[in-house]
Scaffold this motif. Structure first.
Motif, PDB file in Angstrom:
ATOM      1  N   UNK A  41     119.444   8.714 -60.500  1.00 23.89           N
ATOM      2  CA  UNK A  41     118.071   9.143 -60.800  1.00 23.89           C
ATOM      3  C   UNK A  41     117.448   8.264 -61.877  1.00 23.89           C
ATOM      4  N   UNK A  42     118.268   7.679 -62.714  1.00 19.47           N
ATOM      5  CA  UNK A  42     117.764   6.913 -63.855  1.00 19.47           C
ATOM      6  C   UNK A  42     117.174   5.556 -63.481  1.00 19.47           C
ATOM      7  N   UNK A  43     117.361   5.119 -62.239  1.00 18.46           N
ATOM      8  CA  UNK A  43     116.797   3.831 -61.831  1.00 18.46           C
ATOM      9  C   UNK A  43     115.339   4.012 -61.437  1.00 18.46           C
ATOM     10  N   UNK A  46     114.077   0.828 -56.368  1.00 23.95           N
ATOM     11  CA  UNK A  46     115.196   0.240 -55.630  1.00 23.95           C
ATOM     12  C   UNK A  46     115.550  -1.154 -56.142  1.00 23.95           C
ATOM     13  N   UNK A  47     114.578  -1.894 -56.681  1.00 25.98           N
ATOM     14  CA  UNK A  47     114.886  -3.217 -57.236  1.00 25.98           C
ATOM     15  C   UNK A  47     115.827  -3.094 -58.432  1.00 25.98           C
ATOM     16  N   UNK A  48     115.577  -2.120 -59.290  1.00 26.56           N
ATOM     17  CA  UNK A  48     116.448  -1.903 -60.452  1.00 26.56           C
ATOM     18  C   UNK A  48     117.848  -1.493 -59.998  1.00 26.56           C
ATOM     19  N   UNK A  49     117.912  -0.620 -59.000  1.00 32.04           N
ATOM     20  CA  UNK A  49     119.208  -0.197 -58.474  1.00 32.04           C
ATOM     21  C   UNK A  49     119.927  -1.378 -57.817  1.00 32.04           C
ATOM     22  N   UNK A  50     119.196  -2.214 -57.106  1.00 26.98           N
ATOM     23  CA  UNK A  50     119.803  -3.381 -56.467  1.00 26.98           C
ATOM     24  C   UNK A  50     120.377  -4.329 -57.510  1.00 26.98           C
ATOM     25  N   UNK A  64     124.308  -5.904 -46.507  1.00 24.68           N
ATOM     26  CA  UNK A  64     125.220  -4.905 -47.079  1.00 24.68           C
ATOM     27  C   UNK A  64     124.632  -4.305 -48.360  1.00 24.68           C
ATOM     28  N   UNK A  65     124.052  -5.147 -49.191  1.00 32.45           N
ATOM     29  CA  UNK A  65     123.430  -4.669 -50.434  1.00 32.45           C
ATOM     30  C   UNK A  65     122.267  -3.742 -50.111  1.00 32.45           C
ATOM     31  N   UNK A  66     121.402  -4.150 -49.179  1.00 35.97           N
ATOM     32  CA  UNK A  66     120.246  -3.312 -48.796  1.00 35.97           C
ATOM     33  C   UNK A  66     120.705  -1.962 -48.256  1.00 35.97           C
ATOM     34  N   UNK A  67     121.722  -1.962 -47.394  1.00 32.75           N
ATOM     35  CA  UNK A  67     122.242  -0.709 -46.842  1.00 32.75           C
ATOM     36  C   UNK A  67     122.765   0.206 -47.943  1.00 32.75           C
ATOM     37  N   UNK A  68     123.568  -0.342 -48.840  1.00 34.01           N
ATOM     38  CA  UNK A  68     124.146   0.472 -49.913  1.00 34.01           C
ATOM     39  C   UNK A  68     123.057   1.026 -50.819  1.00 34.01           C
ATOM     40  N   UNK A  73     119.666   5.490 -52.745  1.00 38.90           N
ATOM     41  CA  UNK A  73     118.307   6.003 -53.017  1.00 38.90           C
ATOM     42  C   UNK A  73     118.038   7.287 -52.233  1.00 38.90           C
ATOM     43  N   UNK A  74     118.387   7.279 -50.960  1.00 41.72           N
ATOM     44  CA  UNK A  74     118.160   8.470 -50.133  1.00 41.72           C
ATOM     45  C   UNK A  74     118.975   9.654 -50.650  1.00 41.72           C
TER      46      UNK A  74
END
Length: 183
Positions: A41-43, A46-50, A64-68, A73-74
Motif C-alpha cells: 500500500x505504501x507505494x 506502479x512505477x515506484x513498485x516496479x 515478468x516484472x510487469x506481471x509481478x 498492485x491488484x
C-alpha cells in the motif's frame, strides 16, 4: 463497492501445486509472497513498485516484472470487500470460493502464511468440484499466473456448481473448521 457494481472475481493460486490451499482454508485468507517489498500500500504507483521490485529481485525480463508488479498492485489495491476470491485445492479437486473481507495486510513474520507476508482475509463460503465445471471454465481457471481476474461466465459457472461449506463448532468464535462435502 457501490450498490450498482457487481463484485469482481479473482483467482489466487495457493503456491506451486496448490500446496497452501489447506492453509488458506484454515487461516481464512489468501496470501502472496514478495515479502522484501514490504507493505504494498505504501507505494505511490506502479512505477515506484516496479523500481522496488527490480531493486529487491533483480532486473528480470520486462514481461515478468510487469506481471509481478501488476499482480501485486491488484492484490493490494484492486481487490475490494465483497469481491469473489477463488483458490484451488488440487488434492481434493475442489475450488474454494469465498468473499473478500476488504483488508489487505502486510504482516510480520509471526503471522506469515507459510513464507508469505501479503494477506487478504476471506470468508470461504463454497466449494466447487472441478469436474462439474465446463471445459471452458476449467481452462480459464488453469491459467498459470498467481493472481488473475475472472470473467462473468466463469464466475456464473462456479456459482451454479457451488456447494455450501458447513462449519464445525458453529456458533463458537474460535477454532472453526471447514467441513468439505464428500470428505
Amino acid at each position: 463497492m457501490s450498490q450498482f457494481q457487481q463484485p469482481k472475481a479473482w483467482m489466487v493460486r495457493a503456491s506451486k501445486g496448490g500446496r497452501l490451499a489447506e492453509l488458506f482454508s484454515e487461516r481464512s485468507c489468501v496470501a502472496l509472497g514478495w515479502n522484501c517489498l514490504g507493505n504494498l500500500i505504501e507505494y505511490a504507483d506502479s512505477d515506484a513498485l516496479q523500481r522496488a521490485y527490480i531493486n529487491a529481485y533483480g532486473d528480470d525480463k520486462p514481461a515478468k516484472i510487469r506481471n509481478a508488479v501488476g499482480m501485486l498492485q491488484r492484490f493490494a489495491k484492486q481487490i475490494v470487500k465483497g469481491d469473489w476470491v477463488i483458490t484451488y485445492m488440487p488434492a481434493r479437486r475442489l475450488y474454494l470460493l469465498g468473499e473478500d473481507l476488504g483488508a489487505y495486510r502486510h504482516v510480520t513474520e509471526s503471522e506469515w502464511v507459510d513464507k508469505y507476508a501479503n494477506l487478504r482475509s476471506v470468508n470461504w463460503l463454497f466449494t466447487v468440484p472441478r469436474d462439474e465445471l465446463s471445459k471452458t471454465t476449467q481452462n480459464s481457471l488453469g491459467a498459470t499466473l498467481t493472481l488473475f481476474s475472472l470473467n462473468e461466465a466463469v464466475i456464473n459457472d462456479l456459482l451454479a456448481n457451488a456447494q455450501a461449506l458447513s462449519r464445525n463448532n458453529e456458533g463458537q468464535n474460535e477454532d472453526k473448521q471447514l467441513c468439505f462435502p464428500g470428505y
